[in-house]
Design an enzyme around this catalytic site. Structure first.
Site, PDB file in Angstrom:
ATOM      1  NE  ARG A 154      18.756  -7.584  11.673  1.00 20.35           N
ATOM      2  CZ  ARG A 154      18.680  -8.915  11.748  1.00 20.35           C
ATOM      3  NH1 ARG A 154      19.551  -9.669  11.118  1.00 20.35           N
ATOM      4  NH2 ARG A 154      17.720  -9.505  12.445  1.00 20.35           N
ATOM      5  CB  CYS A 260      22.821   2.603   8.916  1.00 23.92           C
ATOM      6  SG  CYS A 260      21.238   3.073   9.628  1.00 23.92           S
TER       7      CYS A 260
HETATM    8  P1  NAD Z   1      14.342   9.209   8.911  1.00 26.20           P
HETATM    9  O1  NAD Z   1      14.911  10.298   8.083  1.00 26.20           O
HETATM   10  O2  NAD Z   1      13.537   8.123   8.284  1.00 26.20           O
HETATM   11  O3  NAD Z   1      13.432   9.852  10.073  1.00 26.20           O
HETATM   12  C1  NAD Z   1      13.729  11.008  10.756  1.00 26.20           C
HETATM   13  C2  NAD Z   1      12.418  11.659  11.160  1.00 26.20           C
HETATM   14  O4  NAD Z   1      12.686  12.772  12.015  1.00 26.20           O
HETATM   15  C3  NAD Z   1      11.631  12.222   9.965  1.00 26.20           C
HETATM   16  O5  NAD Z   1      10.308  11.717  10.005  1.00 26.20           O
HETATM   17  C4  NAD Z   1      11.672  13.729  10.168  1.00 26.20           C
HETATM   18  O6  NAD Z   1      10.518  14.388   9.687  1.00 26.20           O
HETATM   19  C5  NAD Z   1      11.793  13.817  11.676  1.00 26.20           C
HETATM   20  N1  NAD Z   1      12.355  15.090  12.162  1.00 26.20           N
HETATM   21  C6  NAD Z   1      13.438  15.748  11.714  1.00 26.20           C
HETATM   22  N2  NAD Z   1      13.647  16.863  12.443  1.00 26.20           N
HETATM   23  C7  NAD Z   1      12.673  16.901  13.356  1.00 26.20           C
HETATM   24  C8  NAD Z   1      12.340  17.793  14.392  1.00 26.20           C
HETATM   25  N3  NAD Z   1      13.058  18.885  14.627  1.00 26.20           N
HETATM   26  N4  NAD Z   1      11.269  17.536  15.155  1.00 26.20           N
HETATM   27  C9  NAD Z   1      10.512  16.437  14.920  1.00 26.20           C
HETATM   28  N5  NAD Z   1      10.771  15.542  13.958  1.00 26.20           N
HETATM   29  C10 NAD Z   1      11.837  15.774  13.184  1.00 26.20           C
HETATM   30  O7  NAD Z   1      15.582   8.597   9.688  1.00 26.20           O
HETATM   31  P2  NAD Z   1      15.725   7.101  10.290  1.00 26.20           P
HETATM   32  O8  NAD Z   1      16.153   6.152   9.229  1.00 26.20           O
HETATM   33  O9  NAD Z   1      14.534   6.795  11.128  1.00 26.20           O
HETATM   34  O10 NAD Z   1      16.996   7.312  11.241  1.00 26.20           O
HETATM   35  C11 NAD Z   1      16.911   8.069  12.424  1.00 26.20           C
HETATM   36  C12 NAD Z   1      18.190   7.874  13.205  1.00 26.20           C
HETATM   37  O11 NAD Z   1      18.327   6.497  13.585  1.00 26.20           O
HETATM   38  C13 NAD Z   1      19.465   8.203  12.432  1.00 26.20           C
HETATM   39  O12 NAD Z   1      20.403   8.716  13.321  1.00 26.20           O
HETATM   40  C14 NAD Z   1      19.932   6.846  11.923  1.00 26.20           C
HETATM   41  O13 NAD Z   1      21.308   6.810  11.687  1.00 26.20           O
HETATM   42  C15 NAD Z   1      19.552   5.959  13.088  1.00 26.20           C
HETATM   43  N6  NAD Z   1      19.322   4.549  12.751  1.00 26.20           N
HETATM   44  C16 NAD Z   1      18.670   4.218  11.602  1.00 26.20           C
HETATM   45  C17 NAD Z   1      18.418   2.881  11.322  1.00 26.20           C
HETATM   46  C18 NAD Z   1      17.722   2.486  10.045  1.00 26.20           C
HETATM   47  O14 NAD Z   1      17.781   1.301   9.695  1.00 26.20           O
HETATM   48  N7  NAD Z   1      17.054   3.390   9.344  1.00 26.20           N
HETATM   49  C19 NAD Z   1      18.836   1.874  12.216  1.00 26.20           C
HETATM   50  C20 NAD Z   1      19.462   2.256  13.394  1.00 26.20           C
HETATM   51  C21 NAD Z   1      19.705   3.599  13.647  1.00 26.20           C
END
Ligand code: NAD
Length: 434
Positions: A154, A260
């Site tokens: 979280r 999320c």
């Molecule tokens: P985010 O947007 O903060 O981070 C994604 C990262 O991936 C970015 O830094 C982006 O530059 C990078 N990226 C995108 N395409 C890329 C590529 N081709 N090669 C390398 N890097 C690349 O997203 P987030 O909040 O970290 O969420 C990521 C995943 O985790 C999602 O599926 C989300 O649903 C899941 N998730 C998020 C949370 C949360 O609290 N944020 C919790 C659990 C699960």
């Protein structure tokens, strides 16, 4: 084992640092090189309690490095955790283009057996698409496995959630992948839940949608409370005493936001509908949530009548406390609605102001960002509370009353005690209680 973490956003950076803290050798990689540059120097691009300290400690120990060379990172790794974004697409489904892009990159750099682990939240059956993509684009006959290990951290308590998880879900289809992931999480053998990949993928969407449903449920009860003499805080407490229900996620307010719950719920609705399942239960969950900010705006109008040229302080911009994340924050919708009505806004959040400024730039006429809650309430006709940061419950209300033009509080998170603030002379509106 060398571990790569692709994508260093909220989940990726915590995963990379957390795995390094468990004693593994980790390379974090992202396609945004400025981000990598910052992180490599111990500079965390997000606000997350405890993360900067842990990152610096692991950089110093040499257990973690960062790179924007995605090809080299993939080639060097035995296990690749994919942590890229899966944002909401136009039709509600998850946009899987980042996952597809990384899958192709892995295929092109497959120089030995690797386990590709889905850490991002993905629709059930995504692993089949990843497998197909890697098989289609790989240039060698090297073997690989796909596994699912959804993340449950979280924002706001991400570091401790990752370091002390209550469960680790692993979906695998081979012994080899199972053994490698079990080794990675060796310290948590008692908390491992190993299943097939489809099940692991679905557990994540099912969990988030259930929690969203709990929030919408208590908000529905809040609507009933507002039309009766019942108090939603007491209803939630009474319900939560039943261990089958539990008291968590029964907090009435402005509804859920963040990156999320809204998108995962919509993605699950789309998955179900595509598979011919009636998803009305979750559609109602979404409808109730969307209505929250409209209800709140009605309350503001009930207190102020005409909003044009009214000065309004908005405390709390992040979608929840202890984060700078404003994705799908109720404050966004509210700011938009209030500006449409012609209000003059003074905005304050301890961490999320910079992000909100990108969406609603300061113009000093309609939108002013301030440095303290007291500055925010200076001369305003009403104070709106949108995010339950701890510092807001510790405010000096005597001082606040002296600063406001009209002592009116509209509390979207029920953090103030109605008797206490009314006794001080405030007109007080809240959610589901008198
Ligand atoms: P985010 O947007 O903060 O981070 C994604 C990262 O991936 C970015 O830094 C982006 O530059 C990078 N990226 C995108 N395409 C890329 C590529 N081709 N090669 C390398 N890097 C690349 O997203 P987030 O909040 O970290 O969420 C990521 C995943 O985790 C999602 O599926 C989300 O649903 C899941 N998730 C998020 C949370 C949360 O609290 N944020 C919790 C659990 C699960």
């Amino acid at each position: 084992m060398k571990i790569a973490v692709i994508g260093t956003g909220y989940v990726g950076i915590v995963t990379a640092v957390g795995l390094a803290e468990f004693g593994h050798t980790v390379i974090g990689a992202d396609k945004v090189s400025e981000k990598i540059e910052k992180i490599s120097h111990g500079d965390v691009p997000i606000y997350e309690p405890g993360l900067a300290e842990l990152l610096k400690a692991n950089l110093k120990k040499g257990t973690i490095t960062f790179s924007s060379d995605l090809n080299g990172t993939i080639q060097a790794a035995d296990v690749i955790f994919v942590c890229v974004g899966t944002p909401q697409g136009d039709d509600g489904s998850a946009d899987m283009s980042q996952i597809e892009e990384v899958s192709r990159l892995i295929a092109e750099n497959l120089n030995g057996y690797k386990v590709v682990v889905e850490k991002s939240t993905v629709p059930v059956k995504t692993s089949s698409w990843i497998k197909r993509t890697i098989s289609l684009y790989k240039k060698s006959d090297q073997e690989f496995d796909v596994a699912s290990n959804p993340e449950f951290l979280r924002e706001g308590s991400a570091v401790s959630d990752f370091l002390r998880p209550d469960r680790i879900i692993i979906g695998v289809e081979t012994e080899r992948a199972r053994d490698m992931l079990t080794e990675i999480y060796a310290d948590f053998k008692d908390r491992l839940f190993i299943t097939n990949i489809d099940t692991a993928e679905l557990i994540k969407h099912a969990s988030n949608s259930f929690l969203a449903m709990k929030i919408s449920y208590i908000n529905l009860m809040a609507d009933l409370c507002e039309r009766t003499n019942a108090d939603v805080e007491q209803v939630a407490k009474g319900m939560g005493l039943d261990p089958r229900i539990g008291g968590l996620f029964l907090k009435a307010g402005l509804g859920y936001g963040g990156s999320c719950f809204p998108k995962d719920l919509k993605a699950l609705i789309k998955i179900g509908e595509d598979l011919g399942v009636n998803m009305n239960l979750l559609k109602e969950t979404d409808r109730i949530n969307v209505e929250r900010t409209r209800h709140f705006l009605e309350k503001i109008k009930r207190a102020l009548w005409i909003l044009k040229d009214k000065r309004i302080a908005l405390l709390g911009l992040a979608f929840k406390p202890e984060t700078d994340d404003i994705r799908e924050a109720p404050a966004i919708k509210l700011i938009r609605d209030l500006l449409n009505e012609g209000a003059i806004l003074r905005l304050y959040d301890p961490e999320a102001q910079a992000n909100m400024k990108e969406l609603f730039p300061e113009d000093k006429v309609r939108i002013t960002y301030v440095k303290t809650p007291y500055e925010a309430v200076n001369g305003v006709n009403a104070l709106l509370l949108c995010t339950e940061w701890k510092e807001f419950s510790e405010l000096d209300f005597g001082k606040i009353k002296g600063l406001m033009a009209n002592p009116i509080i509209i509390d979207g998170r029920n953090i103030f005690r109605p008797e206490a603030v009314r006794k001080l002379g405030f007109e007080y509106y809240c959610v589901g209680r008198k």
